[in-house]
Design an enzyme around this catalytic site. Structure first.
Site, PDB file in Angstrom:
ATOM      1  N   GLU A   1      61.241  65.928  53.855  1.00  0.00           N
ATOM      2  CA  GLU A   1      60.247  66.768  53.188  1.00  0.00           C
ATOM      3  C   GLU A   1      58.835  66.555  53.685  1.00  0.00           C
ATOM      4  OE1 GLU A   1      60.672  66.061  48.897  1.00  0.00           O
ATOM      5  OE2 GLU A   1      59.220  64.441  49.012  1.00  0.00           O
TER       6      GLU A   1
ATOM      7  N   TYR B   1      54.509  72.622  49.407  1.00  0.00           N
ATOM      8  CA  TYR B   1      55.645  71.716  49.517  1.00  0.00           C
ATOM      9  C   TYR B   1      56.765  72.402  50.279  1.00  0.00           C
ATOM     10  CZ  TYR B   1      59.879  69.222  48.308  1.00  0.00           C
ATOM     11  OH  TYR B   1      61.073  68.554  48.397  1.00  0.00           O
TER      12      TYR B   1
END
Ligand code: GDP
Ligand code: MN
Length: 384
Positions: A197, A101
């Site tokens: 993101e 991530y």
């Protein structure tokens, strides 16, 4: 403002972030054609502005033309968390070794931009942050100095410590990842994002990093920038909130509330909701008619409130400064004349031209109150 994965992917790609080959379409037939071009297997992904599409069944792998057609068909007929699927994206399927991530967000408490990474990518990051916060690496960026190599070092080193991987390979991945985060940070700043993101950022079986999912939220205050406003998918908007926006009103509908609110000024609108809660009621919405006084806005506001079937009473709370109470009164009178309003209406009008406003509304059956608190109590009582 949220945008679609395919739009975010395009932005990331324009910053040099590596992304899988992909194309979007709106029919199963086209999905098959694209799949044939990309080569099997392909991943078919619903383009809806909600997270957790994978879990909801909106992301599937197809291994043949027939399967691509069938899966595309299935996904087009889905509703994901109440959103219809109107666009799908077909991408090359990646052999994933690891899911990471990386994300950039605004951290309100420190008033800084936070850059985060985690080796626990792929799944919902909010859950990771809540249950195992130690798995998240987080750095606050000083807006004056921007992102620096020592920030990147701290963010990426913990991601590549797998001791089965040769050290030189881990170093290479670290430096690739540094580059990606640096680009992501610049994409965030230059596009006025509130969030950017990549989840998952994957390590492929060939040892490369690739952004397998792209997500961007744009700060609404940046929507004066035409190139950003143009990314809005108006079909994905709540139709009532869209109508409100077009009428120059700020409106947010709340679940389960029964006291409809028409207020001038965001601060007073928030306080009105707070006071309704304080006295045991439930506000049905936030609605700010804005600072300028225009009868039309009151009519639009009333129309919007009436679309909410949970509303049982309406509270008009106006503190007239620049807003003139008589303008509000004219709008209110117009609303009563032109619309069927089945709910009792409580009116608190104080400030500029309040006397004139009361004259205008003299022959109506509105519940006039002389204070904010009284109005709130009355509106709650009438909703019961
Ligand atoms: P989200 O569920 O809306 O966040 O959608 P994502 O694009 O992040 O996809 C969810 C999950 O699907 C990922 O975490 C992966 O595990 C899987 N996935 C997505 N693309 C691929 C792919 O090309 N190959 C494989 N094997 N899995 C994929
Ligand atoms: Mn994802």
């Amino acid at each position: 403002m949220k945008i679609h994965e395919y739009q975010a992917r395009e932005i990331f790609s324009s910053y040099g972030i590596p992304v899988p080959e992909a194309k979007i379409c709106t029919t199963p037939q086209k999905a098959k054609e694209i799949s044939n071009l990309i080569g099997y297997p392909v991943v078919i992904k619903a383009q809806v502005q909600v997270g957790g599409r994978g879990k909801a069944g909106g992301i599937k792998i197809a291994k043949s033309p027939d399967e691509a057609m069938k899966i595309a068909n299935d996904i087009f007929s889905m509703r994901i968390k109440d959103f219809p699927v109107e666009i799908i994206m077909v991408t090359e399927a990646i052999n994933i070794k690891t899911e990471l991530y990386v994300g950039v967000i605004i951290d309100r408490s420190s008033k800084r931009i936070a850059v985060m990474t985690s080796a626990a990518g792929g799944i919902e990051i909010e859950e990771v942050a809540q249950k195992t916060p130690e798995k998240i690496n987080k750095i606050m960026i000083d807006p004056l100095s921007g992102i620096r190599s020592y920030h990147l070092h701290k963010l990426t080193t913990p991601l590549f410590t797998d001791n089965r991987t040769p050290i030189t390979d881990n170093r290479k991945l670290c430096s690739e990842c540094d580059n990606i985060i640096n680009k992501l940070y610049h994409a965030f700043i230059e596009n006025d994002c509130s969030l950017a993101e990549i989840n998952p950022l994957v390590v492929t079986d060939k040892g490369k990093l690739l952004a397998c999912d792209s997500k961007i939220n744009i700060d609404d205050n940046a929507l004066f920038r035409k190139e950003l406003a143009g990314l809005r998918d108006t079909k994905a908007d709540d139709p009532i909130e869209k109508e409100a926006r077009e009428s120059g009103l700020s409106y947010v509908s709340l679940k389960n509330g029964d006291v409809g609110c028409i207020v001038n000024g965001a601060g007073l609108a928030m306080t009105t909701m707070d006071l309704i809660k304080l006295y045991g009621g439930e506000p049905a919405n936030f609605l700010d008619v804005g600072g300028s006084s225009s009868p039309d806005k009151v009519v639009s506001a009333m129309k919007i409130i009436l679309t909410n079937k949970n509303v049982k009473s309406i509270l008009i709370n106006i503190f007239g400064g620049i807003t003139r109470c008589d303008d509000i009164a004219v709008g209110l009178l117009e609303s009563i004349r032109t619309m069927e309003i089945p709910h009792p209406i409580v009116v608190r009008l104080s400030g500029t031209n309040q006397e004139k406003a009361k004259e205008i509304l003299a022959k109506t059956e509105l519940h006039f109150v002389s204070s904010f608190t009284e109005g709130v109590k009355k509106a709650i009582e009438l909703a019961k």
